[in-house]
Design an enzyme around this catalytic site. Structure first.
Site, PDB file in Angstrom:
ATOM      1  N   ALA A   1       0.839  -1.200   0.000  1.00  0.00           N
ATOM      2  CA  ALA A   1       0.000   0.000   0.000  1.00  0.00           C
ATOM      3  C   ALA A   1       0.871   1.246   0.000  1.00  0.00           C
ATOM      4  O   ALA A   1       1.923   1.288   0.647  1.00  0.00           O
ATOM      5  CB  ALA A   1      -0.913  -0.003   1.217  1.00  0.00           C
TER       6      ALA A   1
ATOM      7  N   SER B   1     -10.261  -4.259  -0.131  1.00  0.00           N
ATOM      8  CA  SER B   1     -11.710  -4.087  -0.102  1.00  0.00           C
ATOM      9  C   SER B   1     -12.398  -5.002  -1.110  1.00  0.00           C
ATOM     10  O   SER B   1     -11.819  -5.381  -2.132  1.00  0.00           O
ATOM     11  CB  SER B   1     -12.081  -2.635  -0.409  1.00  0.00           C
ATOM     12  OG  SER B   1     -11.854  -2.333  -1.769  1.00  0.00           O
TER      13      SER B   1
ATOM     14  N   GLU C   1      -8.692 -11.944  -0.400  1.00  0.00           N
ATOM     15  CA  GLU C   1      -9.085 -11.793   1.001  1.00  0.00           C
ATOM     16  C   GLU C   1      -9.663 -10.393   1.103  1.00  0.00           C
ATOM     17  O   GLU C   1      -8.930  -9.405   1.067  1.00  0.00           O
ATOM     18  CB  GLU C   1      -7.875 -11.995   1.913  1.00  0.00           C
ATOM     19  CG  GLU C   1      -8.247 -12.246   3.372  1.00  0.00           C
ATOM     20  CD  GLU C   1      -8.388 -10.960   4.163  1.00  0.00           C
ATOM     21  OE1 GLU C   1      -9.555 -10.538   4.383  1.00  0.00           O
ATOM     22  OE2 GLU C   1      -7.370 -10.391   4.547  1.00  0.00           O
ATOM     23  N   LEU C   2     -11.003 -10.320   1.236  1.00  0.00           N
ATOM     24  CA  LEU C   2     -11.700  -9.053   1.046  1.00  0.00           C
ATOM     25  C   LEU C   2     -12.316  -8.555   2.351  1.00  0.00           C
ATOM     26  O   LEU C   2     -11.844  -8.875   3.433  1.00  0.00           O
ATOM     27  CB  LEU C   2     -12.731  -9.222  -0.068  1.00  0.00           C
ATOM     28  CG  LEU C   2     -12.167  -9.791  -1.386  1.00  0.00           C
ATOM     29  CD1 LEU C   2     -13.264  -9.989  -2.408  1.00  0.00           C
ATOM     30  CD2 LEU C   2     -11.052  -8.906  -1.930  1.00  0.00           C
TER      31      LEU C   2
END
Length: 484
Positions: free
Chosen positions: A183, A236, A257-258
């Site tokens: 990120a 997300s 993997e949300l």
């Protein structure tokens, strides 16, 4: 070494780690400390060209890495574990600085993150296969597993160390090479982990890290590259849907993997003190900025007043402040935008009839939101239908189990939930009826490198951790052997 010196030593302006070397880019982006809003570092800002260079390196390294013996890969992963533990102060300091976690939460994350290297070092030498006689006889069936190939990994900001190692470790154990996009809010920890892996002897090109503010450009470059055979994403649900649509064009092996919307259920006979202690961990660890965080608290009417009173006292006593303060228990949110989003959710809930029953402190500087307990929350309140991702605990009172379970399951998400009950059989009976991939039974944590992490419904596809995690980076192959 103070954190400024540690960041300088990382040389983030050359933080694109490709083929074992740090390189720069035509531009940089700024990483800020969410506790002070001050600038921490300028980081090389990669684009499609650097993304392609990372795949070039990973593709060159793949044949040699895949051919390594499982024992050789295992030894390197074990050395990575030892090195991460030895560098706990550095890594925790980076997490505190760029993510804002308290020191206790940051150090716990480093220990958790390092454990993936140890776990998958142990799993690397336990590759399973099968040998069978075909039912019609005349042949023998041999089943084995091979690495899928170059894997693209995309990780979020909320666990900058653990989300990286939870993907890198099984990929390397399986024999894959990787390209990682951390990120933009928290790239420094990923850069440090790449340096650690290089220093323990992971071959050049096996692990490549591409920090960027052009997430769409970098990831699309990877998804369209025929040499990339795997996408593993944590983030997300909205972004996950977009990536799946892109991955469909190449029928790309995908793990997602949300988002989550975890329920925290307390029954009438639960140990209330234990439930409150569990809620403090499940809700407020990391400031509630976790996909597994308790998002909705369903408390039985018989114990609701006591539960809220005890929880409120704990929340009001929380020490909120910068992670640089050793006494701080809850740090800031990741951005001003996150603070605005939480504030709007709470104001909407209060306008609809909820009450701010208890509230903690809020420092004047930084992106903080005070830990908050809401009561009088209607079962259909919007705050219960979306991931809060912050230190706000909405409490719903229930007295009918069937109605409560219907409310718990009335969500598109199904990642985690928690159940506190006096009788283990009751807890398990309720847990078996909750549509979630992970249930904490009388405990406020579900994550464990040795357990399969993942969810139902729109909370994702596939599993991370345990034996399942290494399978996500392998293809199954079988040989039909003539046997006359």
């Amino acid at each position: 070494m103070n954190i400024s010196d540690a960041i300088a030593a990382l040389d983030p302006k050359h933080g694109i780690h490709v083929d074992g070397r740090g390189t720069g880019a035509d531009r940089t982006f700024t990483v800020q400390d969410p506790a002070t809003t001050l600038d921490l570092a300028e980081v090389a800002d990669a684009g499609p060209a650097e993304a392609t260079a990372a795949v070039d390196a990973a593709a060159r390294a793949f044949p040699g890495w895949a051919a390594q013996t499982p024992r050789a890969r295992a030894e390197l992963l074990r050395r990575a574990f030892d090195a991460m533990i030895a560098e706990t102060d550095l890594l925790a300091g980076l997490i505190v600085a760029e993510n804002g976690k308290s020191q206790a939460d940051a150090r716990a994350e480093v220990a958790y993150a390092a454990e993936f290297f140890r776990w998958y070092g142990e799993e690397a030498v336990r590759s399973e296969g099968d040998y069978a006689v075909a039912p019609a006889s005349g042949t023998r069936t041999i089943v084995t597993h091979r690495p899928v190939g170059v894997a693209a990994l995309v990780t979020p900001w909320n666990f900058p160390a653990a989300m990286a190692t939870r993907k890198i470790a099984p990929a390397l154990a399986a024999g894959c090479t990787v390209v990682l996009k951390p990120a933009a809010e928290t790239p420094l920890t990923a850069i440090a982990i790449a340096r650690i892996l290089h220093d323990v002897g992971v071959p050049d090109g096996v692990v490549n890290v591409v920090p960027t503010t052009d997430a769409a450009g970098v990831v699309t470059t990877w998804l369209e590259d025929q040499r990339v055979r795997k996408i593993s994403f944590t983030g997300s649900t909205e972004v996950g849907r977009r990536l799946l649509r892109q991955a469909a064009d190449r029928v790309l092996n995908s793990s997602m993997e949300l988002g989550g919307n975890a329920a925290f259920v307390v029954t009438a006979d639960a140990d209330v003190e234990a439930a409150v202690a569990g809620a403090m961990v499940a809700k407020f660890r990391g400031g509630g900025q976790a996909c597994t965080a308790a998002n909705r608290l369903y408390v039985h009417a018989d114990v609701a007043d006591r539960f809220v009173g005890l929880l409120g006292a704990e929340v009001e006593a929380l020490r909120v402040g910068p992670g640089a303060d050793a006494d701080a228990q809850v740090g800031p949110l990741i951005s001003a935008r996150a603070v605005d989003g939480i504030r709007a959710l709470v104001e909407e809930a209060v306008a609809a009839g909820a009450t701010v029953a208890h509230r903690g402190a809020q420092p004047e500087q930084g992106w903080f939101y005070p830990p908050t307990v809401l009561t009088g929350v209607a079962p259909d309140s919007p705050i219960l239908r979306q991931e809060i991702f912050g230190p706000v605990a909405p409490v719903v009172v229930w007295d009918d189990e069937e109605s409560m379970l219907a409310q718990v399951n009335d969500t598109e998400f199904g990642l985690a939930s928690y159940v506190y009950a006096g009788r283990l059989q009751d807890a398990l009976r309720i847990a078996e009826r909750i549509d979630a991939g992970m249930i904490g039974i009388n405990r406020g944590i579900v994550s464990d490198p040795a357990a399969p992490f993942g969810g139902f419904k729109q909370s994702g596809l596939g599993r991370e951790g345990a034996r399942d995690g290494i399978r996500e980076f392998q293809e199954t192959q079988y040989f039909s052997v003539e046997w006359t």
